[in-house]
Design a protein around this motif. Structure first.
Motif, PDB file in Angstrom:
ATOM      1  N   UNK A 190       0.841  -1.204   0.000  1.00  0.00           N
ATOM      2  CA  UNK A 190       0.000   0.000   0.000  1.00  0.00           C
ATOM      3  C   UNK A 190       0.876   1.253   0.000  1.00  0.00           C
ATOM      4  N   UNK A 191       0.605   2.143  -0.974  1.00  0.00           N
ATOM      5  CA  UNK A 191       1.404   3.370  -1.072  1.00  0.00           C
ATOM      6  C   UNK A 191       0.684   4.579  -0.502  1.00  0.00           C
ATOM      7  N   UNK A 192      -0.343   4.338   0.311  1.00  0.00           N
ATOM      8  CA  UNK A 192      -1.033   5.420   1.013  1.00  0.00           C
ATOM      9  C   UNK A 192      -1.494   4.907   2.372  1.00  0.00           C
ATOM     10  N   UNK A 193      -1.403   5.774   3.371  1.00  0.00           N
ATOM     11  CA  UNK A 193      -1.832   5.388   4.714  1.00  0.00           C
ATOM     12  C   UNK A 193      -3.019   6.190   5.202  1.00  0.00           C
ATOM     13  N   UNK A 194      -3.774   6.771   4.280  1.00  0.00           N
ATOM     14  CA  UNK A 194      -4.876   7.652   4.675  1.00  0.00           C
ATOM     15  C   UNK A 194      -6.240   6.974   4.624  1.00  0.00           C
ATOM     16  N   UNK A 195      -6.295   5.696   4.271  1.00  0.00           N
ATOM     17  CA  UNK A 195      -7.580   5.002   4.203  1.00  0.00           C
ATOM     18  C   UNK A 195      -7.963   4.451   5.575  1.00  0.00           C
ATOM     19  N   UNK A 196      -9.240   4.124   5.729  1.00  0.00           N
ATOM     20  CA  UNK A 196      -9.760   3.625   7.002  1.00  0.00           C
ATOM     21  C   UNK A 196      -9.021   2.359   7.428  1.00  0.00           C
ATOM     22  N   UNK A 197      -8.534   2.359   8.660  1.00  0.00           N
ATOM     23  CA  UNK A 197      -7.843   1.201   9.202  1.00  0.00           C
ATOM     24  C   UNK A 197      -6.348   1.206   8.990  1.00  0.00           C
ATOM     25  N   UNK A 198      -5.847   2.137   8.181  1.00  0.00           N
ATOM     26  CA  UNK A 198      -4.409   2.214   7.918  1.00  0.00           C
ATOM     27  C   UNK A 198      -3.749   3.265   8.800  1.00  0.00           C
TER      28      UNK A 198
END
Length: 242
Positions: A190-198
Motif C-alpha cells: 500500500x502506497x497510502x496510509x490515509x484510508x480507514x484502518x491504515x
C-alpha cells in the motif's frame, strides 16, 4: 425495535456481502491470484496515488528497474493526475480500486458500477489507456460484483503482508516480503496510509522494507512484471504446450 433493525441490517450485510465474498474467494470465481511462469513476480500497490509516498515509490521502482501494477482509487486519481500519468509513462500498469475506498459490502449495485465506470474514464483521460483490472478494497465482494467481473477481471493476491500497520515494523515487513518471493507470486502493498484502518506513516516502513528486498540477490534474479505481463506469459506458456 432497535434490536430488530440491527438484526435486519446485519442479515443484509451477511447475505449481500460476506457470503458472496466467502464463496467467490473459495471458488476463485473469475479471480486471478497467482501466475504460473517461473522467475516472474508481480508487485502491486493499493490505495494510491498519494502525493508524498507514491512519487518516492516510483523513484524506488525506477532505481531498481521494477515494473508494478497500481490499483488506484478513482477519486485520488482525479486529484493527482500527474502522478497517475507518471505511473503510466514509466511502464507501470494501472487498475481500479473503487472510486472511493469503501467496502463493497456497503455499496449498492448501481453505485458500484457507476463508480468503476467513472474511475475507468478518469484513468483513460489521464493516460490514454482504459484500465482492465479491478481489485475490490479489502478483497470484499457482493452479490453484484460477479457481473462486473465479466468486464473487469479481478486480481487478488498470493501474499498480503499487513504493511498498513506501523506496528509490524520495517524489519518484520522485510522478512514477510522475502518469504513471499516465489514464482508467479502477486504481492500487495500500500502506497497510502490515509484510508480507514491504515496508519498514516505506514508507507514509510513499506518503502524501507521494499528497498532492502530489491537489493538482495534473490530479488534481482526475479523478473518484476505487471499483471498483464504475468498473465500473458502464463497464457503463452499454455498455448505453446498444446
Amino acid at each position: 425495535m432497535l434490536l430488530w433493525i440491527v438484526l435486519v441490517v446485519g442479515a443484509m450485510i451477511i447475505l449481500y456481502g460476506i457470503v458472496p465474498t466467502v464463496l467467490i474467494r473459495k471458488a476463485n470465481f473469475r479471480v486471478y491470484r497467482k501466475g504460473a511462469s517461473p522467475g516472474m513476480i508481480a508487485l502491486t500497490f493499493d490505495d494510491g496515488p498519494d502525493p508524498y509516498y507514491t512519487p518516492r515509490l516510483l523513484d524506488l521502482l525506477k532505481k531498481y528497474q521494477v515494473k508494478a501494477t497500481f490499483f488506484v482509487v478513482g477519486k485520488k486519481a482525479k486529484q493527482y493526475p500527474s502522478i497517475v500519468k507518471r505511473m503510466h509513462d514509466e511502464g507501470h500498469e494501472i487498475g481500479m480500486h473503487n472510486y472511493r475506498h469503501i467496502s463493497n459490502w456497503f455499496i449498492f449495485p448501481p453505485f458500484l458500477g457507476k463508480g468503476l465506470r467513472k474511475s475507468a474514464n478518469i484513468i483513460e483521460q489521464i493516460t490514454g489507456t482504459r484500465p482492465i483490472y479491478y481489485r475490490p478494497p479489502w478483497g470484499h465482494f457482493n452479490l453484484f460484483t460477479p457481473f462486473l467481473q465479466k468486464k473487469y477481471p479481478t486480481v487478488m493476491w498470493t501474499a498480503i503482508l499487513g504493511d498498513w500497520n506501523v506496528k509490524v515494523g520495517a524489519l518484520e515487513l522485510h522478512k514477510r516480503l522475502k518469504n513471499s518471493v516465489e514464482d508467479g507470486a502477486i504481492i500487495v502493498l500500500h502506497d497510502s496510509g490515509t484510508t480507514f484502518g491504515a496508519d498514516e506513516l505506514a508507507p514509510e516502513q513499506m518503502l524501507a522494507a521494499l528497498e532492502w528486498l530489491l537489493k538482495e540477490e534473490k530479488a534481482k534474479k526475479m523478473r518484476w512484471v505487471t499483471i498483464t505481463d504475468l498473465l500473458n506469459a502464463q497464457t503463452n506458456k499454455q498455448i505453446s504446450s498444446i
